[in-house]
Design an enzyme around this catalytic site. Structure first.
Site, PDB file in Angstrom:
ATOM      1  N   HIS A   1       0.830  -1.202   0.000  1.00 30.05           N
ATOM      2  CA  HIS A   1       0.000   0.000   0.000  1.00 30.05           C
ATOM      3  C   HIS A   1       0.866   1.253   0.000  1.00 30.05           C
ATOM      4  O   HIS A   1       1.950   1.262   0.570  1.00 30.05           O
ATOM      5  CB  HIS A   1      -0.882   0.057   1.258  1.00 30.05           C
ATOM      6  CG  HIS A   1      -1.702  -1.160   1.461  1.00 30.05           C
ATOM      7  ND1 HIS A   1      -2.688  -1.555   0.594  1.00 30.05           N
ATOM      8  CD2 HIS A   1      -1.693  -2.089   2.446  1.00 30.05           C
ATOM      9  CE1 HIS A   1      -3.244  -2.666   1.032  1.00 30.05           C
ATOM     10  NE2 HIS A   1      -2.669  -3.022   2.155  1.00 30.05           N
TER      11      HIS A   1
ATOM     12  N   GLU B   1      -1.754  -0.389   8.325  1.00 35.98           N
ATOM     13  CA  GLU B   1      -2.710  -1.344   8.876  1.00 35.98           C
ATOM     14  C   GLU B   1      -2.062  -2.204   9.940  1.00 35.98           C
ATOM     15  O   GLU B   1      -0.834  -2.349   9.970  1.00 35.98           O
ATOM     16  CB  GLU B   1      -3.290  -2.233   7.768  1.00 35.98           C
ATOM     17  CG  GLU B   1      -2.278  -3.149   7.102  1.00 35.98           C
ATOM     18  CD  GLU B   1      -2.813  -3.779   5.816  1.00 35.98           C
ATOM     19  OE1 GLU B   1      -3.424  -3.050   5.000  1.00 35.98           O
ATOM     20  OE2 GLU B   1      -2.613  -4.976   5.615  1.00 35.98           O
TER      21      GLU B   1
ATOM     22  N   HIS C   1       3.195  -7.522   1.689  1.00 36.98           N
ATOM     23  CA  HIS C   1       2.528  -8.414   2.644  1.00 36.98           C
ATOM     24  C   HIS C   1       1.432  -9.217   1.970  1.00 36.98           C
ATOM     25  O   HIS C   1       0.927  -8.836   0.911  1.00 36.98           O
ATOM     26  CB  HIS C   1       1.931  -7.612   3.804  1.00 36.98           C
ATOM     27  CG  HIS C   1       0.899  -6.619   3.380  1.00 36.98           C
ATOM     28  ND1 HIS C   1       1.220  -5.400   2.862  1.00 36.98           N
ATOM     29  CD2 HIS C   1      -0.457  -6.676   3.375  1.00 36.98           C
ATOM     30  CE1 HIS C   1       0.108  -4.732   2.583  1.00 36.98           C
ATOM     31  NE2 HIS C   1      -0.932  -5.490   2.876  1.00 36.98           N
TER      32      HIS C   1
ATOM     33  N   ARG D   1      -1.291  -4.646  -6.338  1.00 34.89           N
ATOM     34  CA  ARG D   1      -1.067  -6.095  -6.391  1.00 34.89           C
ATOM     35  C   ARG D   1       0.231  -6.359  -7.132  1.00 34.89           C
ATOM     36  O   ARG D   1       0.396  -5.989  -8.287  1.00 34.89           O
ATOM     37  CB  ARG D   1      -2.264  -6.757  -7.101  1.00 34.89           C
ATOM     38  CG  ARG D   1      -2.333  -8.239  -6.899  1.00 34.89           C
ATOM     39  CD  ARG D   1      -3.550  -8.844  -7.608  1.00 34.89           C
ATOM     40  NE  ARG D   1      -4.797  -8.428  -7.005  1.00 34.89           N
ATOM     41  CZ  ARG D   1      -5.841  -7.947  -7.692  1.00 34.89           C
ATOM     42  NH1 ARG D   1      -5.778  -7.818  -9.004  1.00 34.89           N
ATOM     43  NH2 ARG D   1      -6.940  -7.589  -7.071  1.00 34.89           N
TER      44      ARG D   1
END
Ligand code: ZN
Length: 314
Positions: free
Chosen positions: A97, A115, A172, A192
């Site tokens: 991200h 996150e 991740h 992605r």
């Protein structure tokens, strides 16, 4: 002012989802492909709505925009956090991200995504994909170009109850059989990088290699350092798990009666085990709620249950 507002989640159906969110958490959601339960969300892709009470049916973004007093008059043009439960029946794609700055410029003013994961359940010897082994940006580029994924990606073993913080720029992926509660910035921007060359409906899913290369941190921080090991009790029954610039996340263990104060405008809370009450509101495993400014001053819980709570600093 209501002290607790129960929230009705939004569910996302995905190719890697399953049935666990219905069968284990009791959500009334059909399908064999339930991937994510967005329990506390004001994100336009999927919002939670108030369940019962004065604000029944209101979207969380409406509450944020029209009743800021519920949030202790917190500042900000949007509700800042998103809390979801993710059930991976299959491996998710390997992803990364952006941070706020990159997302703001390249993704239409979106927030970036920091996150943190609380592992609700996982197979024995489960490994998550975290970090990478390239030493320089050139090496990263050539390893991705040559498809040397096994060499490139980092892995870390996890157990139930582990907490992992994923900063923007960190590669991740959640692996098959792992179920987590994720507390994140309110963003849906994911690049992605690799999808295991899986073919779905006759084609591979789109990758975002260039943007991934833009944002991946090189060298990668050590994956083991991202597993939180310094969790500490901050109040009886309350354990601080993560304290970063975008959120604080704690675990609450209720056995009998418990009260504690959060000196913040509002608190997100999700029940991950057992059942009980938050003030006078009955809750159980799978319940998500907003504890309003008036409630946060002195949170009262009872029963036999565990919750993950989160909030932003004032
Ligand atoms: Zn992610």
């Amino acid at each position: 002012m209501e002290k607790v507002i129960l929230l009705k989640p939004y569910f996302s159906h995905t190719i890697w989802g399953g049935r666990k969110l219905r069968e284990v958490f009791g959500y009334d959601e059909p399908g064999d492909d339930i991937g994510e339960c967005w329990g506390i969300s004001a994100h336009p892709v999927g919002e939670s709505t108030a369940l019962g009470g004065e604000y029944d049916g209101k979207r969380l973004s409406e509450l944020w925009n029209e009743h800021r007093e519920l949030f202790g008059n917190a500042s900000g043009d949007r509700f800042p956090l998103l809390v979801k439960i993710i059930d991976a029946r299959e491996d998710l794609s390997i992803q990364v991200h952006p941070d706020d700055e990159y997302a703001g410029v390249h993704e239409n003013g979106s927030l970036g995504k920091k996150e943190c994961w609380y592992v609700l359940d996982c197979p024995e010897d489960a490994e998550l994909v975290i970090g990478h082994n390239a030493k320089t940006a050139d090496e990263l580029r050539s390893m991705i170009h040559d498809g040397r994924w096994n060499e490139l990606i980092g892995k870390v073993k996890v157990r139930k109850g582990d907490v992992i913080q994923i900063d923007p720029g960190t590669i991740h992926s959640i692996t098959a059989g792992v179920c987590i509660l994720e507390t994140q910035q309110s963003s849906d921007i994911t690049y992605r990088l690799y999808d295991y060359d899986r073919i779905r409906n006759g084609k591979k899913r789109e990758l975002h290699i260039d943007k991934s290369l833009d944002v991946i941190t090189v060298p990668s921080p050590d994956a083991n350092d991202m597993v939180v090991k310094n969790a500490s009790a901050c109040d009886p029954g309350v354990t601080c798990l993560v304290d970063c610039d975008r959120y604080r996340v704690s675990k609450v263990r209720v056995s009998g009666d418990l009260s504690f104060a959060c000196d913040v405008g509002f608190v997100n809370a999700s029940v991950i085990e057992g059942s009980g009450k938050v003030f006078d509101t009955d809750v159980r495993k799978g319940s998500h709620m907003l504890i309003t400014a008036e409630g946060a001053e002195n949170i009262v819980m009872s029963g036999d249950m565990e919750l993950i709570i989160s909030y932003i600093k004032n």
